[in-house]
Design an enzyme around this catalytic site. Structure first.
Site, short mmCIF file in Angstrom:
data_model
loop_
_atom_site.label_atom_id
_atom_site.label_comp_id
_atom_site.label_asym_id
_atom_site.label_seq_id
_atom_site.Cartn_x
_atom_site.Cartn_y
_atom_site.Cartn_z
N ARG A 1 -79.13 84.36 70.17
CA ARG A 1 -79.91 83.61 70.89
C ARG A 1 -79.38 83.64 72.51
O ARG A 1 -78.30 83.33 72.47
CB ARG A 1 -80.26 82.21 70.37
CG ARG A 1 -81.36 81.32 71.06
CD ARG A 1 -82.61 81.72 70.77
NE ARG A 1 -83.86 80.69 71.15
CZ ARG A 1 -84.98 81.09 71.60
NH1 ARG A 1 -85.56 82.46 71.69
NH2 ARG A 1 -85.83 80.08 71.70
N GLU B 1 -89.24 86.48 75.10
CA GLU B 1 -89.74 85.14 75.39
C GLU B 1 -91.34 85.34 75.75
O GLU B 1 -92.14 85.80 75.03
CB GLU B 1 -89.11 84.05 76.35
CG GLU B 1 -89.78 82.96 76.33
CD GLU B 1 -90.22 82.04 75.26
OE1 GLU B 1 -90.84 80.96 75.35
OE2 GLU B 1 -89.80 82.47 74.11
N SER C 1 -85.95 77.82 68.61
CA SER C 1 -86.91 78.92 68.25
C SER C 1 -87.62 78.76 67.05
O SER C 1 -87.14 78.12 66.31
CB SER C 1 -85.72 80.18 68.15
OG SER C 1 -86.60 81.16 67.87
N SER C 2 -88.78 79.31 67.40
CA SER C 2 -89.59 79.46 65.97
C SER C 2 -89.45 80.78 65.21
O SER C 2 -90.11 81.07 64.30
CB SER C 2 -91.14 79.40 66.57
OG SER C 2 -91.33 78.03 67.00
N ASP D 1 -87.84 78.22 77.20
CA ASP D 1 -88.41 77.86 75.92
C ASP D 1 -87.76 76.47 75.63
O ASP D 1 -87.91 75.71 74.45
CB ASP D 1 -87.80 79.09 75.06
CG ASP D 1 -88.49 79.05 73.78
OD1 ASP D 1 -89.70 78.39 73.67
OD2 ASP D 1 -88.00 79.84 72.83
N GLY E 1 -94.79 85.59 67.52
CA GLY E 1 -96.10 84.62 67.75
C GLY E 1 -95.77 83.23 68.18
O GLY E 1 -96.48 82.47 68.14
N GLY E 2 -94.55 83.01 68.92
CA GLY E 2 -94.24 81.64 69.58
C GLY E 2 -94.25 80.78 68.29
O GLY E 2 -93.87 81.03 67.20
N THR F 1 -92.55 88.44 71.62
CA THR F 1 -91.56 88.77 70.33
C THR F 1 -91.99 89.82 69.45
O THR F 1 -93.09 90.34 69.45
CB THR F 1 -91.45 87.46 69.76
OG1 THR F 1 -91.12 86.37 70.59
CG2 THR F 1 -90.44 87.39 68.77
#
Length: 578
Positions: free
Chosen positions: A111, A413, A452-453, A433, A474-475, A393
């Site tokens: 990340r 992002e 983060s998702s 983010d 997909g955020g 993503t």
């Protein structure tokens, strides 16, 4: 030595080595799908990626005897070229690796990080109000220190079988010779979004007629090919030291909202090796990344689902979807309040059996008010979060001939990151983010990684043999996409491709967004009668890739909403020990 998070081990699976899950009491439902007592197909390999050229780059490495991590390097290099709207070498990623020999699961955290000069209010205007997202996303300060290259280099040094320099040939040739622009890439290039209309993107995507390139036309990227040649020969230092690092710093310092990033920030980036957070689901074990990923939120959601009768109801029952929506809302309330790159995230508490049971008891066959965060063991007060998570993503899966697996979610992002380019790749806008409001678990701080998702996941049997892998872009909707597919695969015993193709429903707070046009009218009506009115969602489509091992064979699938493919190839029989 890298920091490691605590592996969640519990007495229920104390006999298992490594990261063991908690179990949950079963509710009235048919017997869950029985885990087949089979091993992964010997000498069979599997790749699922968001573009056929990326999948082929990974398969080409596997044919030459490369490992799953070797193939991951090649896939990411190709995705950066052919799917630049979604991921790239200027971004970050989480990799979950399964080791067939030890049956262990390791997380490689690549990340992005905030520069040393980042401040909590850097996305506030002079009046203290959050900047409009289109303004922030195009700014230099939107870029975090890229992490994916150094993370891949670390994982490949540990688990690679081929030389690093031999993993980029397909991408170099494709960048030089060009590739055909897909309909999806062409749609994003020609959209009205801020990034594809930024100067660097406009210049890159200009065709021979002087306009924007269209689907079906050929796109070449000689600057990227030149960078990959240096990356192949110099290793990750080609990104983190020298001319590319200098160009990144110079590019993010341009404009009114300039970054504070320095060459020292880039040179100092370090990936983090973490232990996966794991928890039981039916007869399986799910393993995902710990914070700053939202892996624990996915596990909490599945643990709540396990305490409902969704499995007995099936995908045509509106009550099943209502209960799924209610579980999702409870999960998001807790995730938003507690998960981030901060000390004291109550990881154990969020999947504590008693706490999960209490949250699951709030799930009814009708939607109630938007739920508040609970108080899991290990915490006192929920924190207010104001993160507006964007999307851009990709996800891919690799299983090599030795049975090792990689599930990796990777991102710049938003679509095309900041729209700024260096050496043929886009720079991420990962700093956006973070929460623009300087409070809560996802507030900006120097060196911090944004929440983060992304939840790349591996699925194990109780003996810790590999059962499958899954993930999606997909955020913040990623958590909904992955959980929906897991329910389809495990609870409803659907083929992976069919589970992936199920309609998406994202329930968070007071909103129920999803693919309203893909639900049967009678199903929509039944859900609406129970308080769940599905409205067409906004943001990024799912891009699920999954594989499940059934009867000794790979059952794989790629999301029909994107350009991805899932492919299996057999390797020649091994004549010597690996």
């Amino acid at each position: 030595m890298f920091p490691r998070t605590l592996c969640l081990a519990v007495a229920a699976f104390a006999a298992l080595a490594g990261c063991a899950p908690r179990t949950a009491p079963q509710t009235a439902a048919p017997a869950p799908v029985t885990a087949p007592a089979t091993a992964a197909p010997e000498r069979q390999t599997f790749v699922a990626a968001a573009h056929p050229l990326a999948a082929e780059a990974g398969l080409e490495v596997l044919r030459r005897g490369g490992s799953a991590v070797d193939a991951a390097v090649a896939i990411q290099a190709m995705l950066s070229l052919v799917e630049p709207q979604s991921s790239g070498l200027g971004g970050g990623a989480f990799m979950v690796r399964y080791d067939a020999k030890s049956r262990g699961v390791t997380v490689y955290d690549g990340r992005e990080t905030a520069p040393a000069g980042a401040t909590p209010g850097m996305f506030l205007d002079a009046a203290g109000k959050p900047l409009p997202f289109p303004v922030a996303v195009l700014s230099g300060r939107a870029t975090g220190v890229p992490g994916v290259v150094r993370m891949l280099a670390l994982a490949q040094a540990r688990h690679g079988k081929l030389a690093w320099r031999d993993l980029f040939g397909e991408s170099i040739r494709t960048a030089e010779q060009g590739f055909t622009v897909t309909a999806r890439l062409g749609r994003f290039v020609n959209s009205n979004g801020p990034q594809p209309n930024a100067p660097d993107a406009v210049a890159y995507f200009r065709n021979e007629r002087g306009g924007k390139i269209q689907a079906g036309e050929t796109l070449r990227n000689p600057a990227y090919a030149a960078f990959l040649r240096r990356l192949a020969s110099q290793g990750p230092d080609a990104m983190y030291q020298g001319e590319t690092a200098r160009r990144i710093v110079a590019r993010v310092h341009e404009g009114d909202l300039a970054s504070t990033m320095t060459e020292a920030d880039i040179a100092g980036y370090q990936p983090v090796v973490r232990e996966a957070v794991c928890n039981g689901y039916r007869v399986y074990i799910l393993c995902a990344p710990p914070p700053p990923s939202s892996g624990v939120a996915l596990l909490q959601l599945m643990a709540m689902i396990e305490r409902t009768d969704i499995a007995a109801r099936g995908p045509a029952d509106p009550v099943a979807w209502v209960k799924y929506a209610e579980a999702s809302r409870l999960m998001f309330a807790d995730r938003d309040a507690y998960v981030g790159d901060v000390p004291g995230v109550p990881v154990k508490g969020l999947i504590d059996p008693a706490y999960v049971a209490g949250r699951a008891a709030l799930i009814a066959d009708r939607a109630g008010p938007a739920p508040a965060a609970g108080t899991p063991p290990g915490t006192v007060t929920a924190r207010i979060d104001a993160t507006a998570e964007a999307a851009g993503t990709s996800h891919f899966i690799v299983i090599d001939g030795d049975g090792n697996a990689v599930s990796m979610t990777t991102t710049v992002e938003s679509y095309f990151g900041t729209g700024r380019m260096v050496d043929g790749f886009f720079l991420n806008n990962q700093m956006t983010d973070f929460s623009f409001v300087p409070s809560g678990p996802n507030a900006i701080a120097p060196g911090k990684r944004p929440r983060s998702s992304m939840v790349p996941t591996v699925i194990l049997r109780r003996d810790r043999s590999l059962a499958g892998a899954i993930g999606s872009p997909g955020g913040n909707a990623i958590l909904g996409y992955v959980s929906k597919a897991l329910i389809g695969i495990i609870d409803w015993n659907m083929p992976v491709a069919d589970a992936i193709a199920l309609p998406n429903l994202i329930a968070r707070g007071s909103s129920f967004n999803g693919e309203a046009d893909k639900f049967a009218p009678s199903l929509l009506a039944g859900m609406a009668e129970r308080g769940v009115t599905v409205r067409a969602g906004s943001g990024e489509d799912s891009g699920l890739h999954g594989v499940f091992i059934r009867d000794g064979k790979f059952d794989g699938g790629a999301d029909p909403r994107r350009d991805g493919v899932a492919r299996t190839i057999a390797l020649p029989a091994r004549t010597t020990a690996p």
